[in-house]
Design an enzyme around this catalytic site. Structure first.
Site, short mmCIF file in Angstrom:
data_model
loop_
_atom_site.label_atom_id
_atom_site.label_comp_id
_atom_site.label_asym_id
_atom_site.label_seq_id
_atom_site.Cartn_x
_atom_site.Cartn_y
_atom_site.Cartn_z
CG ASP A 181 15.01 -1.69 4.15
OD1 ASP A 181 16.12 -1.20 4.37
OD2 ASP A 181 14.37 -2.33 5.01
CE LYS A 186 -3.03 -2.35 3.24
NZ LYS A 186 -3.52 -2.28 4.65
N GLY A 187 2.14 1.10 0.35
CA GLY A 187 3.01 2.23 0.64
C GLY A 187 3.10 3.31 -0.41
CG ASP A 231 6.86 2.63 -0.05
OD1 ASP A 231 7.56 1.74 -0.60
OD2 ASP A 231 6.14 2.39 0.93
CG ASP A 238 2.79 0.28 7.15
OD1 ASP A 238 3.57 0.16 6.17
OD2 ASP A 238 2.46 -0.68 7.86
P1 IMP Z 1 12.74 -4.34 0.92
O1 IMP Z 1 12.18 -5.55 0.28
O2 IMP Z 1 13.55 -4.65 2.14
O3 IMP Z 1 13.49 -3.43 -0.03
O4 IMP Z 1 11.53 -3.55 1.51
C1 IMP Z 1 10.73 -2.79 0.74
C2 IMP Z 1 9.38 -2.62 1.37
O5 IMP Z 1 9.43 -2.62 2.80
C3 IMP Z 1 8.84 -1.29 0.96
O6 IMP Z 1 7.88 -1.48 -0.04
C4 IMP Z 1 8.24 -0.72 2.20
O7 IMP Z 1 6.83 -0.90 2.16
C5 IMP Z 1 8.79 -1.51 3.35
N1 IMP Z 1 9.77 -0.72 4.10
C6 IMP Z 1 11.11 -0.67 3.94
N2 IMP Z 1 11.69 0.18 4.77
C7 IMP Z 1 10.68 0.70 5.51
C8 IMP Z 1 10.64 1.68 6.56
O8 IMP Z 1 11.64 2.27 7.00
N3 IMP Z 1 9.40 1.96 7.04
C9 IMP Z 1 8.28 1.35 6.59
N4 IMP Z 1 8.26 0.46 5.61
C10 IMP Z 1 9.46 0.12 5.08
MG MG Z 2 5.05 -1.25 3.94
#
Ligand code: IMP
Ligand code: MG
Length: 175
Positions: A103, A43-44, A100, A159
């Site tokens: 990470d 949803k971000g 959004d 969120d």
């Molecule tokens: P990744 O797969 O670790 O790159 O994470 C990506 C997803 O995790 C993003 O779509 C965000 O929704 C969520 N996410 C990553 N970092 C944060 C944060 O600091 N706060 C909230 N949601 C996060």
């Molecule tokens: Mg999220």
């Protein structure tokens, strides 16, 4: 509310607006005549997507995909699944993924791979925020807003445990 859940402003709404304007200008130059399909990750990305597309003054379509998320935790599980798929046909379209925050990179790497198999005409990534320091999977962000420190981010659609998506600024949850 305990101290871990007190959000402090990291990027103001005014700063966000100028970042979004810059990204929109870059995207406009590249996609003006391509009738792109913008795919937001739910949803971000919903607030970012809404602001971004209102600055794009040319024909485009948009869709959303819902992927498995962190649930209640603040760390990714590394195991991504499609919870709610696309309605659009991706084949031969110029696809721009709108995220959004990147990470570890696991979520977008999964999605880009998933979309590539559907043979789009082109495939690129736009991300508002990049937490570079935590990357585990290499990801090329074609249109990047800003790099953020390794803090837990909330607000502007993002969120913690489904809360704070409605904050107009990008905030950090202070320890
Ligand atoms: P990744 O797969 O670790 O790159 O994470 C990506 C997803 O995790 C993003 O779509 C965000 O929704 C969520 N996410 C990553 N970092 C944060 C944060 O600091 N706060 C909230 N949601 C996060
Ligand atoms: Mg999220």
């Amino acid at each position: 509310m305990n101290s871990k859940e007190r959000p402090g402003v990291l990027i103001t709404r005014e700063e966000i607006a100028s970042i979004v304007a810059r990204l929109a200008a870059q995207i406009s130059r590249d996609y003006q005549r391509k009738n792109p399909l913008l795919i937001g990750i739910l949803k971000g990305s919903f607030v970012f997507m809404a602001d971004l597309v209102r600055r794009l003054d040319f024909p485009l379509e948009l869709d959303f995909i819902r992927l498995s998320s962190y649930g209640r935790g603040t760390r990714t599980s590394g195991n991504v699944r499609v919870l709610q798929g696309l309605r659009s046909i991706v084949q031969d379209r110029h696809v721009l993924v709108v995220e959004d925050i990147v990470d570890t990179g696991i979520t977008v790497a999964f999605l880009l791979d998933y979309l590539k198999k559907k043979r789009p005409a082109s495939l690129a990534l736009c991300a508002l925020l990049d937490k570079t320091s935590r990357r585990r999977v290499p990801v090329t962000i074609d249109y990047l807003g800003v790099t953020v420190p390794d803090k837990f981010i909330v607000g502007y659609g993002i969120d913690f445990d489904e809360k704070y998506r409605n904050l107009p600024d990008i905030c950090v949850l202070e320890e």
